[in-house]
Design an enzyme around this catalytic site. Structure first.
Site, PDB file in Angstrom:
ATOM      1  CB  SER A   9      -0.854   0.005   1.283  1.00 58.63           C
ATOM      2  OG  SER A   9      -1.481   1.260   1.464  1.00 58.63           O
ATOM      3  CE1 TYR A  43      -3.949  -2.220   5.263  1.00 58.08           C
ATOM      4  CE2 TYR A  43      -3.287   0.052   4.903  1.00 58.08           C
ATOM      5  CZ  TYR A  43      -3.747  -1.145   4.409  1.00 58.08           C
ATOM      6  OH  TYR A  43      -4.020  -1.282   3.064  1.00 58.08           O
TER       7      TYR A  43
HETATM    8  N1  LIG Z   1      -8.887  -0.621  -1.253  1.00 59.34           N
HETATM    9  C1  LIG Z   1      -7.881   0.203  -1.056  1.00 59.34           C
HETATM   10  O1  LIG Z   1      -8.051   1.447  -1.116  1.00 59.34           O
HETATM   11  C2  LIG Z   1      -6.520  -0.350  -0.775  1.00 59.34           C
HETATM   12  C3  LIG Z   1      -5.441   0.561  -0.732  1.00 59.34           C
HETATM   13  C4  LIG Z   1      -4.171   0.059  -0.465  1.00 59.34           C
HETATM   14  C5  LIG Z   1      -3.972  -1.288  -0.250  1.00 59.34           C
HETATM   15  N2  LIG Z   1      -5.035  -2.147  -0.298  1.00 59.34           N
HETATM   16  C6  LIG Z   1      -4.791  -3.553  -0.039  1.00 59.34           C
HETATM   17  O2  LIG Z   1      -5.402  -4.351  -1.026  1.00 59.34           O
HETATM   18  C7  LIG Z   1      -5.626  -5.661  -0.509  1.00 59.34           C
HETATM   19  C8  LIG Z   1      -7.015  -6.125  -0.892  1.00 59.34           C
HETATM   20  O3  LIG Z   1      -7.960  -5.273  -0.272  1.00 59.34           O
HETATM   21  P1  LIG Z   1      -9.309  -4.826  -0.976  1.00 59.34           P
HETATM   22  O4  LIG Z   1      -9.321  -3.344  -0.940  1.00 59.34           O
HETATM   23  O5  LIG Z   1      -9.521  -5.534  -2.236  1.00 59.34           O
HETATM   24  O6  LIG Z   1     -10.346  -5.301   0.160  1.00 59.34           O
HETATM   25  P2  LIG Z   1     -11.663  -6.201   0.116  1.00 59.34           P
HETATM   26  O7  LIG Z   1     -12.157  -6.157   1.532  1.00 59.34           O
HETATM   27  O8  LIG Z   1     -12.576  -5.765  -0.964  1.00 59.34           O
HETATM   28  O9  LIG Z   1     -11.125  -7.676  -0.203  1.00 59.34           O
HETATM   29  C9  LIG Z   1     -10.333  -8.362   0.722  1.00 59.34           C
HETATM   30  C10 LIG Z   1     -10.780  -9.817   0.822  1.00 59.34           C
HETATM   31  O10 LIG Z   1      -9.922 -10.441   1.790  1.00 59.34           O
HETATM   32  C11 LIG Z   1     -10.687 -11.380   2.507  1.00 59.34           C
HETATM   33  N3  LIG Z   1     -10.047 -11.678   3.791  1.00 59.34           N
HETATM   34  C12 LIG Z   1     -10.053 -10.962   4.939  1.00 59.34           C
HETATM   35  N4  LIG Z   1      -9.368 -11.599   5.902  1.00 59.34           N
HETATM   36  C13 LIG Z   1      -8.904 -12.745   5.341  1.00 59.34           C
HETATM   37  C14 LIG Z   1      -8.117 -13.822   5.812  1.00 59.34           C
HETATM   38  N5  LIG Z   1      -7.692 -13.871   7.093  1.00 59.34           N
HETATM   39  N6  LIG Z   1      -7.808 -14.820   4.963  1.00 59.34           N
HETATM   40  C15 LIG Z   1      -8.248 -14.808   3.676  1.00 59.34           C
HETATM   41  N7  LIG Z   1      -9.009 -13.831   3.177  1.00 59.34           N
HETATM   42  C16 LIG Z   1      -9.324 -12.797   4.001  1.00 59.34           C
HETATM   43  C17 LIG Z   1     -12.045 -10.722   2.666  1.00 59.34           C
HETATM   44  O11 LIG Z   1     -13.060 -11.698   2.933  1.00 59.34           O
HETATM   45  C18 LIG Z   1     -12.212 -10.017   1.323  1.00 59.34           C
HETATM   46  O12 LIG Z   1     -12.935 -10.816   0.404  1.00 59.34           O
HETATM   47  C19 LIG Z   1      -5.358  -5.562   0.997  1.00 59.34           C
HETATM   48  O13 LIG Z   1      -4.080  -6.071   1.281  1.00 59.34           O
HETATM   49  C20 LIG Z   1      -5.385  -4.069   1.263  1.00 59.34           C
HETATM   50  O14 LIG Z   1      -4.605  -3.705   2.375  1.00 59.34           O
HETATM   51  C21 LIG Z   1      -6.299  -1.697  -0.542  1.00 59.34           C
END
Ligand SMILES: NC(=O)c1ccc[n+]([C@@H]2O[C@H](COP(=O)([O-])OP(=O)(O)OC[C@H]3O[C@@H](n4cnc5c(N)ncnc54)[C@H](O)[C@@H]3O)[C@@H](O)[C@H]2O)c1
Length: 266
Positions: free
Chosen positions: A142, A156
């Protein structure tokens, strides 16, 4: 990796958001995708979406905090397809609150899922890639791990900085062995991430990211481009690159300007 057509990819946390979109992007290009998520229904749903569109996919429950789940995921992939070309360690969850309010158990659990979850995935999958002498590892970091913009999510940012550092140093080992490494470092992406946020106390200011928020679909395409171009760091906007440069050039000045902004917003 020149092409992902005909390859096999395994993704964690792919029942939603960035993981789901990356699975779709890969499947559109002919990759067989194994969608895993702690939420088995979501994993099956995404696999079903891809199958309906004519792609090859299967869904599987995998909680990255459970070593046995991650091992079973790797074993299933090898058993079903005999190889693994792309592994995306994508799970990340957030605990938010004033630094004095976030309890130790929240720290432990965020580290366990975000950092040790990545470590479990690497330990389970890397031996197969090394044995093959080919493949690509994607980690999801991130911008929160690249420069400071908020103090309300310290566990985080600590885990995301660790994932970035881990990925870069892993590349030292993996690239000479024929394995690509990409660390995807998005700013804002429209996903369901807020569902996973645990709040401890009232919210505190965050320097609003001037970096545009992108769709999950665009994020998935960027990840696949990163794999195809074998890029170490994949960002979601050129402004993130420029903020990385500002931060690296003068950390004191960068911090001072962020504090000034946060003070003004109180
Ligand atoms: N969305 C943003 O703005 C953003 C920004 C920077 C980084 N990220 C990173 O992107 C990645 C994906 O996030 P996203 O935004 O797609 O979120 P999201 O919540 O849409 O998807 C994440 C998925 O992970 C699953 N999950 C949660 N805990 C889990 C576990 N212990 N084991 C397996 N699966 C698990 C959830 O059920 C969910 O389906 C993360 O690492 C997040 O930190 C997201």
């Amino acid at each position: 990796m020149d092409s992902v057509d005909g390859k096999v990819a395994v993704l964690t946390g792919a029942g939603s958001g960035i993981g789901r979109a990356t699975a779709h992007s890969l499947a559109r290009r002919g990759t067989t995708v194994i969608i895993s998520d702690v939420d088995a229904d979501r994993a099956q749903l995404v696999a079903g979406e891809i199958q309906t569109l004519g792609g090859r996919a299967e869904g599987m429950r995998c909680d990255v905090s459970l070593p046995e789940d991650v091992t079973a995921l790797a074993e299933r992939a090898v058993l079903d397809y005999g190889r693994i070309d792309v592994i995306m360690s994508n799970v990340g969850v957030i605990a938010k609150g004033d630094p004095l309010e976030i309890p130790m158990d929240a720290w432990s659990s965020i580290i366990d899922v975000n950092l040790l979850g990545t470590v479990r995935v690497l330990r389970a999958f890397l031996p197969t890639l090394i044995e093959q002498g080919s493949g690509h590892v994607v980690t999801t970091g991130s911008t929160a791990g690249l420069f400071p913009y908020a103090y309300d999510r310290l566990p985080y940012v600590a885990t995301k900085a660790a994932v970035v550092a881990l990925s870069e140093s892993l590349a030292l080992y993996a690239r000479p062995r024929g394995i690509g490494v990409t660390c995807f470092c998005p700013a804002g992406v429209m996903t369901n991430i807020v569902e996973q946020i645990r709040e401890y106390g009232p919210s505190t200011p965050v320097q609003p990211p001037q970096i545009p928020i992108i769709s999950a679909e665009d994020a998935g395409e960027l990840v696949v481009q990163g794999i195809l171009e074998d890029r170490l760091l994949v960002l979601t906007d050129p402004l993130a690159e420029s903020m990385i440069h500002q931060h690296a050039a003068d950390r004191e000045a960068f911090l001072a300007s962020q504090i000034q902004w946060l003070d003004a917003s109180q």
